[in-house]
Design an enzyme around this catalytic site. Structure first.
Site, short mmCIF file in Angstrom:
data_model
loop_
_atom_site.label_atom_id
_atom_site.label_comp_id
_atom_site.label_asym_id
_atom_site.label_seq_id
_atom_site.Cartn_x
_atom_site.Cartn_y
_atom_site.Cartn_z
N GLU A 252 0.86 -1.16 -0.14
CA GLU A 252 -0.10 -0.14 -0.09
C GLU A 252 0.75 1.28 -0.21
O GLU A 252 1.99 1.42 0.80
CB GLU A 252 -0.82 0.03 1.11
CG GLU A 252 -1.64 1.32 1.34
CD GLU A 252 -2.50 1.59 2.54
OE1 GLU A 252 -3.38 2.75 2.54
OE2 GLU A 252 -2.54 0.61 3.38
N ASP B 65 9.58 5.15 15.64
CA ASP B 65 9.51 6.67 15.41
C ASP B 65 9.67 7.22 16.62
O ASP B 65 9.46 7.10 17.67
CB ASP B 65 7.90 6.94 14.83
CG ASP B 65 7.72 8.52 14.76
OD1 ASP B 65 8.80 9.15 14.79
OD2 ASP B 65 6.64 8.74 14.43
N ASP C 166 10.26 11.07 18.14
CA ASP C 166 10.18 12.58 18.06
C ASP C 166 10.84 13.20 19.03
O ASP C 166 10.39 12.94 20.49
CB ASP C 166 8.68 12.64 17.85
CG ASP C 166 8.25 14.03 17.00
OD1 ASP C 166 8.81 14.94 17.71
OD2 ASP C 166 7.39 14.00 16.01
#
Length: 468
Positions: A101, A166, A168
């Protein structure tokens, strides 16, 4: 218009004023200094001023939200071939790509999910047609995502996905002092390097993964993609188990103590935590104590005191530090360690508490939801960050300390570099002649290691098949 300056009559006839040669030259010089460039004397042409070359204004190339800028980037710079090989794992299209996808973000917050492509050329063509501000890579499904509407729900489920992490910098706002919110600078980059150090050891040594790709997010963080076949095939429950193994820092902004390790009264710590503390001690000293000077701030200093196991020591230090606001974080940390030695609280409890403090201030603060699910989408490498204009480039872990987020190439910089190329350039290799080249080659190196392993696995499978 050219003005001819003639000498007056020598005898003064005709109303002329007699002037010497020197006087005539002086008059001519004064007229030229006044700005009349087109003066000639007795047919002698004066030297014309050289015209300055026109400088083309290319400031519009810095607008990362401009469709013209993004389209030029996709057409001439984005390394579709390399990113295709990375997620496909081979030169020939496989289900890792054709059943994958892709999601596109278009102007006006239009979000297009469940796109899929037959090959890299089709992917590039459609990306240039849609011209998204960014796009994300998702899971490999049991059916082609573009056929989702025609497939039964049972026939369309996520089957594979890289294990992703991830980190941040906004999650470090309670401890960093140099930047806030959207910003990141070389000083707070030390938190990212420390997190990379821990995750590299956990993922390679504890889980045996080999193919880790680190990607700068373009603004204030970093992504880690683990591409090993075993990582791609992890179920959601297995991903959650890995996250549970890694996650240590928990709790919101209002919670002072975010690390609670069992076994404070003497039982041994898990080897992974002991190893992480040893790896993070240098980062605690250099980043937290020195560069950030985190505990110079009274509010942050109060949080530190709440983490101590002896309230009497905390009260004494609070009074001492309040009277001496000039003390640095390094000085306060040394004093705290000295007080711990004089405390009536058991030394093992103090030792564990100090380790927890180091973990709380330097251990990776991962976004757990990103890592837990196969169908989670994550921004593709080499996209442009629309807010900063920076390209999401790979980061070499072995040189992560040298990485400076302020020097990451921006789309405007790259397009200006293209404008400076000779007109006869080879359009097929534009990125090779820009500041993007070393980052694409870094991905090439990563791909080669993956494909080497793929070829080896195929040879082993073929040999076993022949033996049977």
């Amino acid at each position: 218009m050219s003005v001819a300056v003639q000498p007056p009559p020598a005898d003064g006839m005709g109303g002329g004023v007699k002037m010497s040669i020197d006087e005539q030259e002086e008059m001519l010089r004064a007229m030229m200094e006044a700005g009349d460039d087109d003066i000639e004397m007795d047919g002698v042409q004066p030297t014309k001023k050289e015209e300055k070359p026109q400088v083309m204004d290319l400031s519009h190339l810095d607008d990362a939200s401009s469709p013209h800028v993004t389209l030029a980037f996709y057409r001439r710079l984005y390394p579709f071939k390399q990113v295709y090989q990375w997620i496909n794992g081979d030169h020939v299209p496989s289900r890792l790509f054709t059943y994958r996808e892709f999601a596109f973000t278009l102007p006006g917050d239009v979000y297009l999910r469940y796109n899929s492509f037959a090959n890299a050329d089709e992917w590039k063509k459609e990306t240039c047609r849609l011209n998204p501000s960014r796009f994300e890579i998702g899971a490999v499904y049991t059916g082609k995502p573009r056929d989702k509407k025609t497939l039964r729900p049972a026939a369309f489920k996520p089957a594979q996905r890289e294990l992703v992490f991830d980190i941040d910098m906004t999650d470090y706002d309670d401890i960093r002092t140099c930047s806030k919110g959207k910003g990141i600078c070389p000083k707070c980059w030390g938190f990212i390097v420390g997190a990379m150090e821990v995750l590299e050891k956990v993922l390679r040594e504890d889980f045996g993964f080999k193919h880790l790709l680190w990607i700068f997010s373009g603004r204030r963080g970093i992504h880690c993609w683990v591409s090993d076949p075993a990582a791609r095939e992890l179920s959601d429950d297995e991903r959650k188990a890995i996250v549970g193994y890694i996650e240590v820092v928990k709790g919101g902004a209002q919670q002072a103590k975010k690390v609670n390790i069992t076994g404070l009264k003497g039982s041994g710590w898990h080897p992974q935590l002991t190893r992480s503390v040893d790896a993070l001690k240098p980062f605690f000293a250099s980043t937290v104590l020195n560069e950030q000077d985190t505990f110079a701030d009274p509010e942050r200093c109060e949080v530190l005191l709440q983490l101590l196991p002896d309230k009497k020591v905390a009260e004494d230090l609070r009074a001492y530090w309040t009277d001496r606001p000039h003390l640095t974080s390094t000085e306060k940390w040394k004093q705290m360690q000295q007080k711990a030695g004089d405390s009536k609280v058991d030394k093992k409890i103090w030792d564990a508490a100090l380790k927890e403090i180091i973990l709380q201030y330097t251990y990776p603060r991962i976004d757990t939801e990103v890592s837990k699910h196969q169908n989670h989408l994550l921004k593709a490498p080499f996209c442009i960050h629309p807010g900063t204009g920076k390209v999401c480039v790979p980061v070499d872990f072995s040189r992560a300390k040298e990485f400076d987020p302020d020097t990451v190439p921006t789309v405007g910089q790259l397009l200006r570099e293209l404008e400076a190329l000779p007109s006869e350039r080879d359009l097929g290799t534009d990125w090779e002649r820009t500041s993007l080249a070393p980052y694409v080659r870094m991905l090439d190196k990563h791909i080669e290691a993956m494909m080497r392993e793929t070829r080896s696995a195929k040879r082993e499978a073929a040999a076993q098949s022949m033996d049977f």
